[in-house]
Design a protein around this motif. Structure first.
Motif, short mmCIF file in Angstrom:
data_model
loop_
_atom_site.label_atom_id
_atom_site.label_comp_id
_atom_site.label_asym_id
_atom_site.label_seq_id
_atom_site.Cartn_x
_atom_site.Cartn_y
_atom_site.Cartn_z
N UNK A 1 0.85 -1.18 0.00
CA UNK A 1 0.00 0.00 0.00
C UNK A 1 0.89 1.24 0.00
N UNK A 2 0.48 2.26 -0.75
CA UNK A 2 1.23 3.50 -0.84
C UNK A 2 0.69 4.49 0.18
N UNK A 3 1.55 4.93 1.12
CA UNK A 3 1.16 5.86 2.18
C UNK A 3 2.21 6.96 2.28
N UNK A 4 1.78 8.20 2.08
CA UNK A 4 2.68 9.36 2.20
C UNK A 4 3.96 9.19 1.38
N UNK A 5 3.83 8.71 0.17
CA UNK A 5 4.98 8.58 -0.72
C UNK A 5 5.86 7.38 -0.48
N UNK A 6 5.52 6.55 0.52
CA UNK A 6 6.29 5.34 0.81
C UNK A 6 5.44 4.11 0.47
N UNK A 7 6.03 3.16 -0.23
CA UNK A 7 5.34 1.93 -0.56
C UNK A 7 5.62 0.91 0.55
N UNK A 8 4.63 0.65 1.38
CA UNK A 8 4.76 -0.30 2.49
C UNK A 8 4.33 -1.68 1.99
N UNK A 9 5.09 -2.71 2.35
CA UNK A 9 4.79 -4.04 1.86
C UNK A 9 4.88 -5.08 2.96
N UNK A 10 4.16 -6.16 2.76
CA UNK A 10 4.24 -7.35 3.61
C UNK A 10 4.72 -8.49 2.73
N UNK A 11 5.84 -9.10 3.09
CA UNK A 11 6.41 -10.20 2.32
C UNK A 11 6.46 -11.46 3.16
N UNK A 12 6.19 -12.57 2.53
CA UNK A 12 6.19 -13.87 3.20
C UNK A 12 7.36 -14.71 2.69
N UNK A 13 8.08 -15.34 3.62
CA UNK A 13 9.16 -16.23 3.19
C UNK A 13 8.57 -17.48 2.56
N UNK A 14 9.07 -17.81 1.38
CA UNK A 14 8.56 -19.02 0.71
C UNK A 14 9.66 -20.03 0.39
#
Length: 384
Positions: free
Chosen positions: A197-210
């Motif tokens: 999700x893009x919030x205040x110019x920063x792209x925040x992400x959730x990544x899962x180890x696969x």
């Protein structure tokens, strides 16, 4: 200046933005206690707001207090030192643009986590960075300013003989990263993006180890690239092309296919991996000129089925996969003769070509060559 990093376990409630829950109502032991290390060259950049809390908390609430570690550091060694063996979620508020060695950092996070555990962080993409740095520059000077910035931050770090000087000067801060390169690096290091999700110019992400890290595509930054493609007999060959995508983009094909599917013509929709210059190269087939090297090496013929990646090859029916494996791929595929719009139409186009080719190879290739020539020269058809 200070670098703040959180090394204490934290409950998901701490980040829960719902008004009915406040941090003052929580036991003091549940709150993160920041420890501060002083470094002369490290700025405090920790920023937290309601939207970030809402985004992160919906994942943290699934875990127990001792499963979660919060950090704000560019040092993977700090995380390794402070993260417990049973840590299941690592949240690092430091943007990955400031990691000196991005892949090493991701590899270290991979080694700390088990399969399906989470790594949460953020990035300032090159497009958002461009908007930020040009915001207060007068319009007549924006082109010149960005041109100089582009050379310093995008070209010099890619040149072996200047790279060391660049990182000595910047100390690794403010690395310019495209979304494609950042996510591609994550995938190469064994992670999978599950939400961003893009919030205040920063792209925040959730990544899962696969999985464990895997660099099977051997990513490079150079203008000439080698792409793994399925050749005759199912053998993998390296097809030469001019770069049209950002580095590490090859790791994201499955991710983008699952997320965006295909557009008319069989290409991935909204493919952010392709650069602006790359789109122009593709439109006029400039990127395919180096494939002549494969032609002279006997790996491709002039007209023939398109050389496909393993992922795209896997989308074809098994019967066509077996039939394709009997023949060399070509530089000019039947696609440009029939101009199909869907995957089913592309499959039908190749089936028709191969059936005719098996009956009369030379005549079929000659006929298709002139059909393709007519579409390109006289009808103005262009590559997707």
């Amino acid at each position: 200046m200070n670098e703040v990093f959180f090394v204490h376990s934290v409950s998901a409630s701490v980040l829960d933005p719902r008004p009915s829950i406040t941090t003052s109502a929580l036991p003091k032991a549940s709150l993160p206690k920041p420890s501060v290390n002083t470094h002369s060259d490290v700025p405090i950049d920790f920023h937290f707001n309601h939207e970030v809390g809402e985004f992160i908390s919906k994942y943290l609430m699934r875990y127990n207090l001792n499963d979660i570690k919060l950090f704000n550091t560019r040092s993977s060694d700090e995380i390794i030192f402070n993260a417990a063996s049973k840590t299941k979620v690592i949240v690092n508020f430091k943007r990955i643009n400031d990691y000196r060695k991005v892949n090493r950092f991701f590899e270290d996070m991979n080694s700390l986590l088990q399969t399906d555990d989470l790594f949460i962080s953020n990035i300032e993409t090159h497009t958002k960075r461009k908007e930020r740095i040009l915001k207060n520059i007068p319009s007549p000077f924006k082109g010149l300013y960005y041109g100089i910035d582009f050379i310093f931050h995008r070209i010099i770090p890619k040149l072996n003989y200047l790279k060391k000087l660049y990182f000595k000067q910047t100390k690794g801060y403010g690395r310019v990263l495209t979304k494609a390169e950042a996510y591609g690096r994550l995938y190469s290091c064994g992670f999978e993006i599950i939400e961003d999700v893009l919030i205040d110019g920063q792209l925040h992400f959730v990544a899962k180890k696969r999985s464990a890290p895997c660099y099977d595509y051997k990513p490079t930054y150079g203008p000439l690239i080698k792409l793994k493609r399925v050749g005759k007999g199912g053998k993998m060959i390296h097809v030469f092309k001019i770069r049209t995508m950002h580095p590490y983009a090859e790791y994201l094909q499955e991710y983008l296919y699952n997320k965006n599917s295909l557009n008319p013509g069989g290409k991935i929709k909204d493919d952010f991996r392709i650069s602006k210059l790359g789109r122009t190269f593709r439109k006029y087939w400039i990127d395919e000129i180096p494939m002549l090297l494969n032609f002279f090496r006997g790996e491709l013929k002039l007209v023939g089925i398109r050389p496909l990646s393993e992922h795209y090859f896997g989308l074809y029916p098994e019967t066509l996969q077996l039939k394709r494996a009997k023949f060399r791929p070509g530089i000019f595929p039947p696609f440009y003769a029939d101009m199909p719009k869907t995957l089913d139409e592309i499959v039908a186009s190749e089936e028709k070509y191969l059936d005719q080719y098996m009956k009369n190879p030379m005549l079929t290739d000659l006929k298709y060559f002139f059909m393709i020539f007519q579409n390109i020269v006289f009808k103005g058809k262009r590559s997707a």
